[in-house]
Design an enzyme around this catalytic site. Structure first.
Site, PDB file in Angstrom:
ATOM      1  N   HIS A 249       0.569  -1.552  -0.192  1.00  0.00           N
ATOM      2  CA  HIS A 249      -0.278  -0.033  -0.716  1.00  0.00           C
ATOM      3  C   HIS A 249       0.968   1.201  -0.292  1.00  0.00           C
ATOM      4  CE1 HIS A 249      -3.314   3.109   1.236  1.00  0.00           C
ATOM      5  NE2 HIS A 249      -3.999   2.025   1.230  1.00  0.00           N
ATOM      6  N   ARG A 269      -6.519  10.648  -0.170  1.00  0.00           N
ATOM      7  CA  ARG A 269      -7.178  10.754  -1.215  1.00  0.00           C
ATOM      8  C   ARG A 269      -8.131  11.316  -2.145  1.00  0.00           C
ATOM      9  NH1 ARG A 269      -3.122   6.570  -3.045  1.00  0.00           N
ATOM     10  NH2 ARG A 269      -3.323   6.036  -1.128  1.00  0.00           N
TER      11      ARG A 269
END
Ligand code: FAD
Length: 653
Positions: A249, A269
């Site tokens: 990740h 995000r």
């Protein structure tokens, strides 16, 4: 050896995360007496850590979303190596599974007009993740747990006993799936608190044990992720599929060291957070690969407009699939443009008001405040890649979740392979757990109720018990009952500390089979794993079987070593870069590998730590060609896009 207690069930589910609980509910609802067994406390499975949401094309936030768009996104994310039938079932059934959760009491965040709210995530064309703030996994587990309790109350009304048809054995660890000939006949387990051994007999066993992250030093995963289910399947004779694909990740915490690896959810995000390097540049614009160029914004202005007007603008490159973002961060740090603690900056503080940050990302706000003394409403976070998810896993039938080659064995959730191809999209795990957990429970129940019960042989119980006791009989232990194997071990070297072995394993996997891979380093890793395997036979523990974490770790080492060898061997074999597998020496995606699966099998299933030839190791690898994608599914893509992925013979067929 004392007599080991036995109980009879129809279906045993190993694991009480989202996949295990959903499987257990389904099996019980279809009439099978079902036992769930889990290492941790009921309600504490790794799934509770899931933050961002459940991906399902419900079309609440954008009515153009439907299963075909979700299917396309999933295949693009997985770089077309997904078991396409799984991706199809997943995209079609995920909305029903979310709605079902709601009927069982889940409380999702809402849109202004009262529908289930859906948020943006990397690789998803439309806002698609149903969520509960950034604590979605907790709500999912709470709801499934509540459903289990409701079923137990129903059973109490009918039979007078709450656990007559559905029982949870918590804080118990399975060390072997038992077999009668080629068929599954139950599991061998120990109770963590007392060390007591017991056997659950059943014609069908569903493995739902999650992932493997604890083999790596920097990981977002919980202590349970020692690859047990992957190893149990291998030891039972089932192959593992495409184990080279491990997802790093892009955004784990990098500071302070004690929390390195803890996840910073992609919702940061998705909700508008941006990545910058030490020069203050939004560097992701420099890292959009050709296959994605048409779909992502070319300028900051366009990217920012997308949040309010997604129909007329393209997505920000911060929302590329995870493998792309993780590699980009890695490159920036390597090029000397990293943050002070070796990551990059992730900023929401200049992107949204403090109150919005606290409302939409409450866990992130508290995580950084409490663990790093950083106020994310006022300053940027420092983030870097962390081992997060394994795409590889037990090779299963797409429709039934049956493990290949072992009648009665099923696998669902993160432990199963195929669904996500070479890279999973965020949010697609929680939906995977529900879709395939249900399917595994359904087919396991049908299988278990449809035939004769197999028999658990006393000698197999004895062997499983002897294997579990080995750490007490090595050099460091009492030595009692060591037998010939123990004597050979003692002759082989000094006693070993399981904690030290675990640290060496984690360092090896992180450094030599991590985010960027090279042939010579992977060969070195395989040599080291062979050495660790020999030393792990001498991993001794002191004390007794009552809650003894050193003993538990010594047993977990077998699983981590087996799984790590699968990852390293498959990664060495696949001479291309695709999704979660990046080779510095084979940097491009190669269409000739598009339809190739790598299958790992165990050479000696009787002994998970057999001292085999260090070069050949314990694992053999086979290649197989994937089934051609069904034409109506291929027709969902533009020919031009397919040409970027598919081999020529597939395209012209
Ligand atoms: P788990 O939930 O891990 O359950 C495994 C179970 O197996 C546990 O009960 C464990 O005790 C048991 N077990 C293991 N070994 C044994 C054994 N030997 N014997 C008995 N029991 C055993 N995915 C998303 O889709 N959306 C998200 O927003 C998201 N956020 C995430 C955030 C974080 C921090 C992390 C780490 C992951 C996130 N993921 C997310 C991924 C997702 O949470 C996992 O892939 C998923 O929860 C795995 O569920 P599972 O049911 O397969 O296994």
């Amino acid at each position: 050896m004392s007599v080991v207690e036995r109980q009879e069930w129809d279906v045993v589910v190993v694991g009480a995360g989202g996949a295990g609980l959903r499987a257990a509910i389904e099996a019980r609802e279809r009439g099978a007496r079902t036992a769930v067994i889990c290492k941790s406390l009921f309600g504490k499975a790794h799934t509770v850590m899931a933050e961002g949401g459940i991906a399902a094309a419900m079309g609440n936030a954008n009515e153009r979303d439907d299963w075909t768009v979700h299917f396309r996104d999933t295949l693009r994310g997985g770089k077309f190596l997904n078991q396409w039938r799984m991706a199809e079932l997943h995209a079609k059934e995920a909305p029903d599974r979310v709605w079902e959760l709601e009927t069982w009491g889940a409380l999702f965040d809402r849109t202004k007009d009262g529908r289930i709210s859906q948020r943006n995530f990397g690789g998803h064309e439309y806002p698609r993740l149903a969520h509960v703030g950034d604590r979605t996994g907790l709500e999912l587990i709470r709801t499934l747990q509540q459903r289990i309790v409701a079923l137990q109350q129903e059973d109490h009304r009918r039979t007078g006993a709450y656990e007559s048809r559905l029982k949870v054995f918590q804080e118990c660890t399975v060390t072997r799936v038992l077999k009668d000939g080629s068929r599954v006949c139950g599991v061998f387990a120990y109770e963590r608190e007392s060390g007591r051994f017991f056997v659950l007999e059943a014609p069908a066993v569903v493995i739902a044990t999650g992932g493997i992250g604890k083999s790596f030093k920097v990981t977002s995963n919980s202590w349970e992720y020692t690859g047990d289910g992957h190893a149990l399947a291998l030891l039972a004779g089932a192959p593992l599929l495409n184990m080279e694909f491990v997802q790093f990740h892009p955004t784990g915490m990098v500071w302070p060291p004690s929390v390195k690896g803890i996840l910073v959810t992609e919702s940061v995000r998705g909700d508008g957070g941006v990545l910058r390097n030490s020069d203050g540049e939004r560097f992701m614009f420099d890292y959009v690969p050709d296959v994605f160029k048409e779909k992502y914004a070319e300028s900051e202005a366009e990217a920012d407009r997308w949040y309010d007007d997604p129909d007329r603008n393209r997505r920000p490159p911060e929302l590329l699939p995870r493998d792309e973002v993780a590699r980009a961060i890695n490159s920036e740090v390597k090029a000397g443009r990293g943050s002070p603690h070796g990551g990059v900056f992730l900023d929401v503080s200049t992107r949204m008001p403090a109150e919005t940050v606290k409302r939409r990302l409450p866990s992130m706000y508290h995580q950084f405040k409490e663990l790093a003394d950083v106020d994310i409403t006022a300053e940027a976070m420092e983030v870097g890649p962390t081992c997060h998810y394994v795409m590889g896993g037990v090779a299963v039938d797409s429709d039934t979740a049956a493990a290949r080659g072992v009648p009665g064995l099923y696998a669902a959730g993160e432990v199963a392979g195929g669904m996500h191809g070479s890279n999973r999209l965020g949010g697609n795990s929680l939906s995977d757990l529900l879709v395939f957990g249900r399917r595994a429970g359904w087919h396991a129940a049908e299988y278990a109720l449809g035939g004769e019960r197999p028999r658990v042989a006393e000698e197999d119980v004895g062997s499983a018990a002897a294997e579990a006791l080995r750490p007490f009989s090595a050099e460091a232990g009492a030595g009692a009952g060591a037998g010939a194997a123990g004597a050979a071990d003692r002759a082989g070297g000094p006693p070993e500390n399981p904690y030290a072995l675990h640290q060496e394993l984690q360092q090896t996997m992180n450094d030599l089979v991590g985010i960027i891979r090279r042939e010579a380093e992977m060969e070195q890793a395989l040599e080291k794993l062979a050495e660790l395997r020999v030393r792990a036979r001498r991993a001794g523990v002191e004390g007794h079987r009552q809650f003894n974490p050193g003993w538990h770790l010594a047993l977990d080492l077998r699983n981590m070593l087996l799984v790590s060898e699968c990852v390293a061997r498959a990664a060495l074999e696949r001479t291309e870069s695709r999704g979660g597998h990046t080779r510095e020496d084979h940097a491009a995606m190669d269409r000739r590998w598009r339809n190739v699966n790598l299958l790992c099998r165990l050479t000696d299933p009787t002994d998970g730590l057999a001292a085999t030839d260090p070069v050949r190791g314990q694992i053999t690898l086979d290649r197989e060609t994937t089934d051609p994608v069904r034409p109506d599914l291929l027709a969902l893509f533009e020919q031009e896009e397919l040409a970027k992925y598919l081999a020529d013979e597939e395209l012209y067929r």
